[in-house]
Structures are given as C-alpha cells and as structure tokens.
Design a protein around this motif. Structure first.
Motif, mmCIF file in Angstrom:
data_model
loop_
_atom_site.group_PDB
_atom_site.id
_atom_site.type_symbol
_atom_site.label_atom_id
_atom_site.label_comp_id
_atom_site.label_asym_id
_atom_site.label_seq_id
_atom_site.Cartn_x
_atom_site.Cartn_y
_atom_site.Cartn_z
ATOM 1 N N HIS A 26 -35.453 29.558 -33.727
ATOM 2 C CA HIS A 26 -35.586 29.760 -35.171
ATOM 3 C C HIS A 26 -36.042 28.480 -35.860
ATOM 4 O O HIS A 26 -36.945 28.503 -36.710
ATOM 5 C CB HIS A 26 -34.258 30.226 -35.758
ATOM 6 C CG HIS A 26 -34.279 30.344 -37.254
ATOM 7 N ND1 HIS A 26 -34.962 31.351 -37.907
ATOM 8 C CD2 HIS A 26 -33.729 29.561 -38.228
ATOM 9 C CE1 HIS A 26 -34.825 31.192 -39.215
ATOM 10 N NE2 HIS A 26 -34.088 30.114 -39.433
ATOM 11 N N PHE B 189 -39.779 27.631 -34.528
ATOM 12 C CA PHE B 189 -40.874 28.555 -34.827
ATOM 13 C C PHE B 189 -40.648 29.412 -36.068
ATOM 14 O O PHE B 189 -41.598 29.729 -36.781
ATOM 15 C CB PHE B 189 -41.117 29.484 -33.627
ATOM 16 C CG PHE B 189 -41.463 28.769 -32.363
ATOM 17 C CD1 PHE B 189 -42.713 28.208 -32.187
ATOM 18 C CD2 PHE B 189 -40.525 28.643 -31.342
ATOM 19 C CE1 PHE B 189 -43.042 27.540 -31.018
ATOM 20 C CE2 PHE B 189 -40.842 27.978 -30.165
ATOM 21 C CZ PHE B 189 -42.096 27.423 -30.004
ATOM 22 N N GLY B 190 -39.395 29.814 -36.286
ATOM 23 C CA GLY B 190 -39.128 30.709 -37.399
ATOM 24 C C GLY B 190 -39.999 31.955 -37.318
ATOM 25 O O GLY B 190 -40.187 32.522 -36.246
ATOM 26 N N ARG B 191 -40.560 32.344 -38.451
ATOM 27 C CA ARG B 191 -41.453 33.503 -38.489
ATOM 28 C C ARG B 191 -42.904 33.085 -38.709
ATOM 29 O O ARG B 191 -43.742 33.885 -39.136
ATOM 30 C CB ARG B 191 -41.009 34.464 -39.597
ATOM 31 C CG ARG B 191 -39.639 35.091 -39.339
ATOM 32 C CD ARG B 191 -39.329 36.169 -40.365
ATOM 33 N NE ARG B 191 -40.432 37.112 -40.520
ATOM 34 C CZ ARG B 191 -40.705 38.097 -39.660
ATOM 35 N NH1 ARG B 191 -39.959 38.251 -38.572
ATOM 36 N NH2 ARG B 191 -41.718 38.915 -39.885
ATOM 37 N N SER B 192 -43.194 31.830 -38.412
ATOM 38 C CA SER B 192 -44.546 31.332 -38.643
ATOM 39 C C SER B 192 -45.550 32.027 -37.729
ATOM 40 O O SER B 192 -45.222 32.449 -36.619
ATOM 41 C CB SER B 192 -44.602 29.817 -38.406
ATOM 42 O OG SER B 192 -44.241 29.504 -37.070
ATOM 43 N N VAL B 193 -46.769 32.159 -38.227
ATOM 44 C CA VAL B 193 -47.837 32.782 -37.452
ATOM 45 C C VAL B 193 -48.838 31.718 -37.044
ATOM 46 O O VAL B 193 -48.830 30.597 -37.547
ATOM 47 C CB VAL B 193 -48.548 33.896 -38.253
ATOM 48 C CG1 VAL B 193 -47.570 35.010 -38.577
ATOM 49 C CG2 VAL B 193 -49.157 33.327 -39.530
ATOM 50 N N GLN B 194 -49.696 32.078 -36.127
ATOM 51 C CA GLN B 194 -50.721 31.148 -35.673
ATOM 52 C C GLN B 194 -51.706 30.848 -36.805
ATOM 53 O O GLN B 194 -51.930 31.680 -37.687
ATOM 54 C CB GLN B 194 -51.466 31.721 -34.469
ATOM 55 C CG GLN B 194 -50.622 31.781 -33.207
ATOM 56 C CD GLN B 194 -50.172 30.409 -32.758
ATOM 57 O OE1 GLN B 194 -49.132 29.908 -33.193
ATOM 58 N NE2 GLN B 194 -50.954 29.783 -31.902
ATOM 59 N N PRO B 195 -52.306 29.648 -36.783
ATOM 60 C CA PRO B 195 -53.288 29.301 -37.822
ATOM 61 C C PRO B 195 -54.394 30.355 -37.922
ATOM 62 O O PRO B 195 -54.851 30.892 -36.910
ATOM 63 C CB PRO B 195 -53.843 27.958 -37.333
ATOM 64 C CG PRO B 195 -52.742 27.382 -36.505
ATOM 65 C CD PRO B 195 -52.095 28.563 -35.826
ATOM 66 N N ASP C 231 -52.553 36.459 -39.336
ATOM 67 C CA ASP C 231 -51.657 37.097 -40.293
ATOM 68 C C ASP C 231 -50.675 37.974 -39.536
ATOM 69 O O ASP C 231 -51.051 38.978 -38.947
ATOM 70 C CB ASP C 231 -52.458 37.938 -41.291
ATOM 71 C CG ASP C 231 -51.588 38.404 -42.459
ATOM 72 O OD1 ASP C 231 -50.390 38.667 -42.230
ATOM 73 O OD2 ASP C 231 -52.102 38.490 -43.575
ATOM 74 N N HIS D 286 -47.439 35.769 -33.852
ATOM 75 C CA HIS D 286 -46.511 34.763 -34.338
ATOM 76 C C HIS D 286 -46.529 33.551 -33.403
ATOM 77 O O HIS D 286 -46.899 33.657 -32.232
ATOM 78 C CB HIS D 286 -45.094 35.327 -34.423
ATOM 79 C CG HIS D 286 -44.900 36.286 -35.548
ATOM 80 N ND1 HIS D 286 -45.288 37.602 -35.468
ATOM 81 C CD2 HIS D 286 -44.373 36.117 -36.791
ATOM 82 C CE1 HIS D 286 -44.996 38.217 -36.614
ATOM 83 N NE2 HIS D 286 -44.445 37.337 -37.428
ATOM 84 N N ALA D 287 -46.079 32.423 -33.927
ATOM 85 C CA ALA D 287 -46.094 31.189 -33.142
ATOM 86 C C ALA D 287 -45.242 31.311 -31.883
ATOM 87 O O ALA D 287 -45.616 30.803 -30.824
ATOM 88 C CB ALA D 287 -45.612 30.021 -34.000
#
Length: 228
Positions: A83, A86-92, A95, A113-114
């Motif tokens: 968490h 990475f959390g809920r981050s997505v790849q550059p 979306d 997601h990442a």
C-alpha cells in the motif's frame, strides 16, 4: 526446513541451527497458496505434461510460470508495504479506471496499476531464468514439509537435538507468522525464545533486514563457541 530435518535426523552430528521465517510443518493455507501456483503452470498448453525441453526458445510454459511467480511474490510481501509503495497508482500515461482490461500488461491503454506492473516484472524475471518442472518439485517439497511426521510430532522429533538454536520471525510475515515460530521455538530444547525481526516488507524481511539478521546469527555463533 532442511535445517530442521537435519537436526531431527542427525541430532548428534548437527552442532547448531538457525530457522528463520519458517515453520515445523507446512499448513493448509501454505498448500492453498501453492495449489494456485501449480495449477497455473499445469494449465499452460506449452507445459505439455512436463515434456517441453525440446521446445524452441520462447515456446515453453513461461507465461503460466510467471503467473505462479506473481501469486507467490504477493505472499512474500506485506499489505502495508504494498500500500505504501504502490497504493492505487497507475502506470504513467495510463488510466486505471478507463483502461481496457482486455489489453495485456504493458500494452498502452490497458489501465494497468503500478502493483500489476511490479508483479509482471518479477514474473518475467523468474520465467527467464527458472524451470517450470523444478518449480513444481520445490513446491511439492515445501508442501510435504512436516518435521514431526512419523516421529510423534515436532516436539518429539526435535527433543534429541540440544544444540544452540536460533528461531527468528519477521513481525510482518503473513506467510510464516510469529505463531509458527513460537511453536517451533518451544519444540527446540536449545532455543532461548523467538527473536523478532522488524520489517515492513513481510516474509522477504529476512532478506531486506540483513544487518539485523547478521547480528542474530553472530550471537548464535557465540553460543556455539561457548559450547565447544
């Protein structure tokens, strides 16, 4: 696990042991996690019942072997670490909400997601250097680990080993939690209790916190020297 077997089988020949992030016997949950991994490998059409060694480069069961690694790797880390990292981050340029889930990992617009990218990376690394049949054999060896089997239980199996013993657990390990180490320590006459390694990363903490683990091993070796 092998150290425990050596101590039980040859108690007078083994001087000391260190059991780090392990258990006296593999549990149902361990086997459940492993079942998903082995099922993934066997479901790969390129696995061919294990007879794939004549396949051309890139034609072996590497895809499902990678999936098995993704499952396993998740159990090696902790929820708080994943968490925080990475959390809920997505790849550059991607979306995670509007992405097309039918696209594969790494494809533009897949909505990856990442954490998915991280697991896919480790899947690819393992698949490039490891053998699927070997993976299955190792999983089977771990699944059948039970130092007390046929010996009257773990305590009876290890009662004859009186050498200095280190039992260490990682406080965030969800694969081999502290309770397993406590049971193991109680079964080893030469163990002075469980040493707890603090790490946020989970089971892999014994690899990450190398300095702390080295200190515990040095203390164990000092005890060995005193007993000589």
């Amino acid at each position: 696990m092998r150290a425990l077997e050596w101590a039980a089988t040859h108690p007078t020949r083994v001087r000391s042991i260190a059991a780090v992030g392990t258990t006296a016997a593999t549990t149902a949950e361990h086997i459940a996690w492993a079942a998903a991994q082995t099922a993934a490998i066997r479901a790969d059409a390129r696995f061919a019942g294990g007879d794939y060694y004549d396949a051309a480069d890139g034609e072996g069961p590497h895809v499902r072997l990678g999936i098995a690694r993704m499952i396993a790797h998740t159990t090696y880390r902790s929820e708080p670490e994943l968490h925080t990292r990475f959390g809920r981050s997505v790849q550059p340029d991607d979306d995670g909400i509007e992405g097309d889930v039918l696209r594969g990992p790494g494809e533009p617009g897949s909505g990856q997601h990442a954490i998915e990218s991280y697991l896919a990376h480790h899947a690819d690394k393992l698949a490039r250097r490891f053998d699927a049949n070997t993976y299955l054999r190792i999983v089977h060896a771990v699944n059948t680990h039970d130092v007390g089997r046929g010996r009257g239980g773990a305590e009876a199996a290890l009662a004859g080993f009186a050498g200095p013993a280190l039992v260490a657990a990682v406080d965030s390990d969800r694969l081999y939690p502290l309770s397993h180490s406590k049971e193991l320590a109680a079964a080893l006459p030469g163990c002075e209790g469980v040493d707890l390694l603090h790490s946020d990363v989970g089971h892999d903490g014994f690899l990450v916190e190398s300095a702390a683990l080295n200190a515990l091993v040095e203390t164990l070796l000092d005890r060995v020297d005193e007993d000589v």
